[in-house]
Design an enzyme around this catalytic site. Structure first.
Site, PDB file in Angstrom:
ATOM      1  N   ARG A 160       0.905  -1.204  -0.002  1.00  0.00           N
ATOM      2  CA  ARG A 160      -0.151   0.129  -0.008  1.00  0.00           C
ATOM      3  C   ARG A 160       0.927   1.374   0.135  1.00  0.00           C
ATOM      4  NH1 ARG A 160      -5.633  -0.541   1.180  1.00  0.00           N
ATOM      5  NH2 ARG A 160      -6.358  -2.283   0.695  1.00  0.00           N
ATOM      6  N   ARG A 208      -3.611   5.983  -0.233  1.00  0.00           N
ATOM      7  CA  ARG A 208      -4.212   6.910   1.059  1.00  0.00           C
ATOM      8  C   ARG A 208      -3.399   7.553   1.648  1.00  0.00           C
ATOM      9  NH1 ARG A 208      -6.529   1.514   3.610  1.00  0.00           N
ATOM     10  NH2 ARG A 208      -4.188   1.067   3.367  1.00  0.00           N
ATOM     11  N   ARG A 225      -6.239  11.400  -7.686  1.00  0.00           N
ATOM     12  CA  ARG A 225      -7.701  10.457  -7.850  1.00  0.00           C
ATOM     13  C   ARG A 225      -8.836  11.442  -7.617  1.00  0.00           C
ATOM     14  NH1 ARG A 225      -9.372   5.428  -4.123  1.00  0.00           N
ATOM     15  NH2 ARG A 225     -11.702   5.829  -4.751  1.00  0.00           N
ATOM     16  N   ASP A 265      -6.652  -3.647  -7.310  1.00  0.00           N
ATOM     17  CA  ASP A 265      -7.329  -4.365  -6.315  1.00  0.00           C
ATOM     18  C   ASP A 265      -7.626  -5.859  -6.331  1.00  0.00           C
ATOM     19  OD1 ASP A 265      -8.755  -3.366  -3.404  1.00  0.00           O
ATOM     20  OD2 ASP A 265     -10.038  -5.094  -4.252  1.00  0.00           O
ATOM     21  N   TYR A 311     -14.716 -13.225   0.106  1.00  0.00           N
ATOM     22  CA  TYR A 311     -15.374 -12.065  -0.459  1.00  0.00           C
ATOM     23  C   TYR A 311     -16.705 -12.492  -1.260  1.00  0.00           C
ATOM     24  CZ  TYR A 311     -12.356  -8.613   1.225  1.00  0.00           C
ATOM     25  OH  TYR A 311     -11.573  -7.566   1.864  1.00  0.00           O
TER      26      TYR A 311
HETATM   27  O1  CP3 Z   1      -4.851   2.848  -0.996  1.00  0.00           O
HETATM   28  C1  CP3 Z   1      -6.134   2.781  -0.778  1.00  0.00           C
HETATM   29  O2  CP3 Z   1      -6.382   1.948  -0.092  1.00  0.00           O
HETATM   30  C2  CP3 Z   1      -7.037   3.193  -1.891  1.00  0.00           C
HETATM   31  C3  CP3 Z   1      -7.506   2.527  -2.926  1.00  0.00           C
HETATM   32  C4  CP3 Z   1      -8.309   1.272  -2.488  1.00  0.00           C
HETATM   33  C5  CP3 Z   1      -7.465  -0.105  -2.854  1.00  0.00           C
HETATM   34  N1  CP3 Z   1      -8.534  -1.014  -2.287  1.00  0.00           N
HETATM   35  C6  CP3 Z   1      -6.171  -0.341  -3.391  1.00  0.00           C
HETATM   36  C7  CP3 Z   1      -5.378  -1.599  -3.048  1.00  0.00           C
HETATM   37  C8  CP3 Z   1      -9.538   0.808  -1.926  1.00  0.00           C
HETATM   38  C9  CP3 Z   1     -10.593   1.965  -1.389  1.00  0.00           C
HETATM   39  C10 CP3 Z   1      -9.620  -0.288  -1.602  1.00  0.00           C
HETATM   40  C11 CP3 Z   1     -10.979  -1.187  -1.362  1.00  0.00           C
HETATM   41  C12 CP3 Z   1     -10.642  -2.396  -0.388  1.00  0.00           C
HETATM   42  N2  CP3 Z   1     -10.449  -3.528  -0.974  1.00  0.00           N
HETATM   43  C13 CP3 Z   1     -10.571  -2.449   0.788  1.00  0.00           C
HETATM   44  C14 CP3 Z   1     -10.649  -1.395   1.801  1.00  0.00           C
HETATM   45  C15 CP3 Z   1      -9.470  -0.595   1.955  1.00  0.00           C
HETATM   46  C16 CP3 Z   1      -9.545   0.101   3.129  1.00  0.00           C
HETATM   47  O3  CP3 Z   1      -8.620  -0.251   3.714  1.00  0.00           O
HETATM   48  O4  CP3 Z   1     -10.357   0.920   3.097  1.00  0.00           O
HETATM   49  C17 CP3 Z   1      -9.971  -4.042   0.807  1.00  0.00           C
HETATM   50  C18 CP3 Z   1     -10.035  -4.654   2.308  1.00  0.00           C
HETATM   51  C19 CP3 Z   1     -10.161  -4.649  -0.242  1.00  0.00           C
HETATM   52  C20 CP3 Z   1      -9.663  -5.938  -0.581  1.00  0.00           C
HETATM   53  C21 CP3 Z   1      -8.252  -5.860  -0.643  1.00  0.00           C
HETATM   54  N3  CP3 Z   1      -7.307  -5.242  -1.708  1.00  0.00           N
HETATM   55  C22 CP3 Z   1      -7.223  -6.906   0.056  1.00  0.00           C
HETATM   56  C23 CP3 Z   1      -7.853  -7.875   1.039  1.00  0.00           C
HETATM   57  C24 CP3 Z   1      -5.962  -6.721  -0.577  1.00  0.00           C
HETATM   58  C25 CP3 Z   1      -4.859  -7.547  -0.172  1.00  0.00           C
HETATM   59  C26 CP3 Z   1      -3.975  -6.462   0.582  1.00  0.00           C
HETATM   60  C27 CP3 Z   1      -4.374  -6.469   1.930  1.00  0.00           C
HETATM   61  O5  CP3 Z   1      -4.426  -5.245   2.434  1.00  0.00           O
HETATM   62  O6  CP3 Z   1      -4.432  -7.344   2.959  1.00  0.00           O
HETATM   63  C28 CP3 Z   1      -6.352  -5.650  -1.501  1.00  0.00           C
HETATM   64  C29 CP3 Z   1      -5.058  -5.129  -2.435  1.00  0.00           C
HETATM   65  C30 CP3 Z   1      -5.104  -3.689  -2.879  1.00  0.00           C
HETATM   66  N4  CP3 Z   1      -6.075  -2.830  -2.802  1.00  0.00           N
HETATM   67  C31 CP3 Z   1      -3.890  -3.203  -2.905  1.00  0.00           C
HETATM   68  C32 CP3 Z   1      -4.165  -1.820  -3.335  1.00  0.00           C
HETATM   69  C33 CP3 Z   1      -3.451  -0.549  -4.024  1.00  0.00           C
HETATM   70  C34 CP3 Z   1      -2.548  -3.800  -3.155  1.00  0.00           C
HETATM   71  C35 CP3 Z   1      -1.381  -3.427  -3.642  1.00  0.00           C
HETATM   72  C36 CP3 Z   1      -0.959  -2.791  -2.557  1.00  0.00           C
HETATM   73  O7  CP3 Z   1      -0.004  -3.424  -1.671  1.00  0.00           O
HETATM   74  O8  CP3 Z   1      -0.497  -1.523  -2.639  1.00  0.00           O
END
Ligand code: CP3
Length: 323
Positions: free
Chosen positions: A5, A9, A18, A54, A128
């Site tokens: 990440r 954010r 964005r 994502d 999910y």
């Molecule tokens: O940076 C941001 O969080 C904003 C963009 C965003 C992402 N996903 C990018 C992302 C948003 C709003 C999401 C939605 C989302 N998807 C959530 C809620 C995020 C929050 O914290 O509010 C969740 C839990 C998901 C599902 C998800 N996405 C999982 C379980 C994972 C695996 C990583 C983890 O956190 O366990 C993702 C990967 C993901 N989503 C990445 C990014 C940029 C991964 C690549 C990285 O590590 O940068």
């Protein structure tokens, strides 16, 4: 070193670029994905980029009915409930992944560090799909897993095909490594992990091995599963709950490790962050095959100046730590 990440954010330039574009719309724009992915590389000088995307993007690409709701996460309109829903799951084709491939191509042309592609592991995607959204206890998922094991294994095999198609497209377009995120696997016992999650994940890792790029396999709270998660992986991602020296002695010298500074520790004053980072480096004790990272993603409230100092510290001291 890089940070899960790192793009997103916590960066002011991310919010400026964005704006209020919905996440799934943003990932459909290769120019925007390129900019968001490059931002932390430019700012911090980390050693790898991670594609801004994502884990549910491939499910959205096949019209499974996914939305990403701000403040909640992925939400599935019609959750996976039975055998008839298997027909809704198939690997996305090249055209459905064209936006992802285009972004990866633009990025590898710009970057002089590797680009890490990624996918959600079958168990985490299944959670999910079955729960319809984020879940605390994964109770419907486990009820299906135990109550209808044949259906469950078919579901995870379909999701393995989804992950494989997505990773193949990213590697074909130039991604130099991949990470398989099994973020929620830590809710499983080792026995259940072996029976209900590992088979499909191992098929994904075997497909990546054929592509000739390294695979990082990561779970949260998955300390009891490390040896199982190492099978077929080049690198195991370790969260902050497992001391890195313990992880290394359990996994042996042939498996690299990634981690494992507590992301919340980055909210402390710099001197404390530095001490925590040095203790991660000391636990690795100079062994080869350590990718410095956090134990999970950068928290949104993290001060980018702290991450900058962390990058500089690891680049300066990372090779100099003696046992
Ligand atoms: O940076 C941001 O969080 C904003 C963009 C965003 C992402 N996903 C990018 C992302 C948003 C709003 C999401 C939605 C989302 N998807 C959530 C809620 C995020 C929050 O914290 O509010 C969740 C839990 C998901 C599902 C998800 N996405 C999982 C379980 C994972 C695996 C990583 C983890 O956190 O366990 C993702 C990967 C993901 N989503 C990445 C990014 C940029 C991964 C690549 C990285 O590590 O940068």
């Amino acid at each position: 070193m890089w940070f899960m990440r790192q793009a997103g954010r916590s960066l002011p330039e991310y919010h400026r670029a964005r704006g209020d574009t919905a996440l799934l719309e943003a990932v459909a724009r290769p120019d925007l994905v390129t900019e968001l992915t490059l931002q932390p590389v430019r700012r911090y000088g980390v050693d790898a980029a991670v594609l801004f995307s994502d884990i549910v993007v491939p499910l959205a690409a096949i019209d499974f009915g996914v939305d990403i709701v701000a403040g909640t996460g992925p939400v599935i309109e019609r959750p996976f409930a039975g055998r008839a829903d298997l027909d809704r799951l198939r690997p996305p084709d090249a055209e459905e992944l064209a936006h992802v491939s285009a972004a990866v191509r633009l990025l590898v042309a710009e970057l002089d560090v590797p680009l890490i592609g990624f996918a959600g592991a079958p168990f985490t995607l299944a959670s999910y799909a079955v729960e319809g959204g984020p879940s605390r206890h994964h109770s419907r998922t486990k009820a299906m897993m135990l109550g209808e094991p044949g259906l469950w294994l078919d579901l995870t095999e379909r999701l393995a095909d989804v992950a494989i198609a997505s990773l193949r497209a990213q590697v074909a377009a130039g991604a130099g490594a991949v990470q398989l995120f099994d973020s929620w696997a830590g809710c499983l016992s080792p026995d259940h992990y072996r029976r209900f999650a590992a088979p499909a994940s191992r098929r994904v890792l075997a497909a990546v091995a054929e592509l000739g790029v390294p695979a990082i396999h990561f779970g949260v709270g998955a300390g009891e599963l490390l040896e199982d998660m190492a099978v077929g992986a080049d690198v195991v991602g370790i969260d902050w709950r497992v001391p890195l020296d313990a992880a290394r002695s359990r996994l042996g010298p042939d498996v690299a490790v990634q981690g494992n500074l507590d992301p919340a520790a980055c909210l402390a004053p710099w001197e404390k962050v530095a001490a925590e980072a040095r203790s991660v480096l000391a636990a690795n004790a100079g062994r080869p095959g350590h990718i410095f990272n956090l134990g999970h993603g950068v928290l949104p409230e993290t001060d980018p100046a702290i991450l900058q100092r962390l990058v500089d510290l690891v680049h300066r001291d990372g090779h100099a730590v003696e046992p």
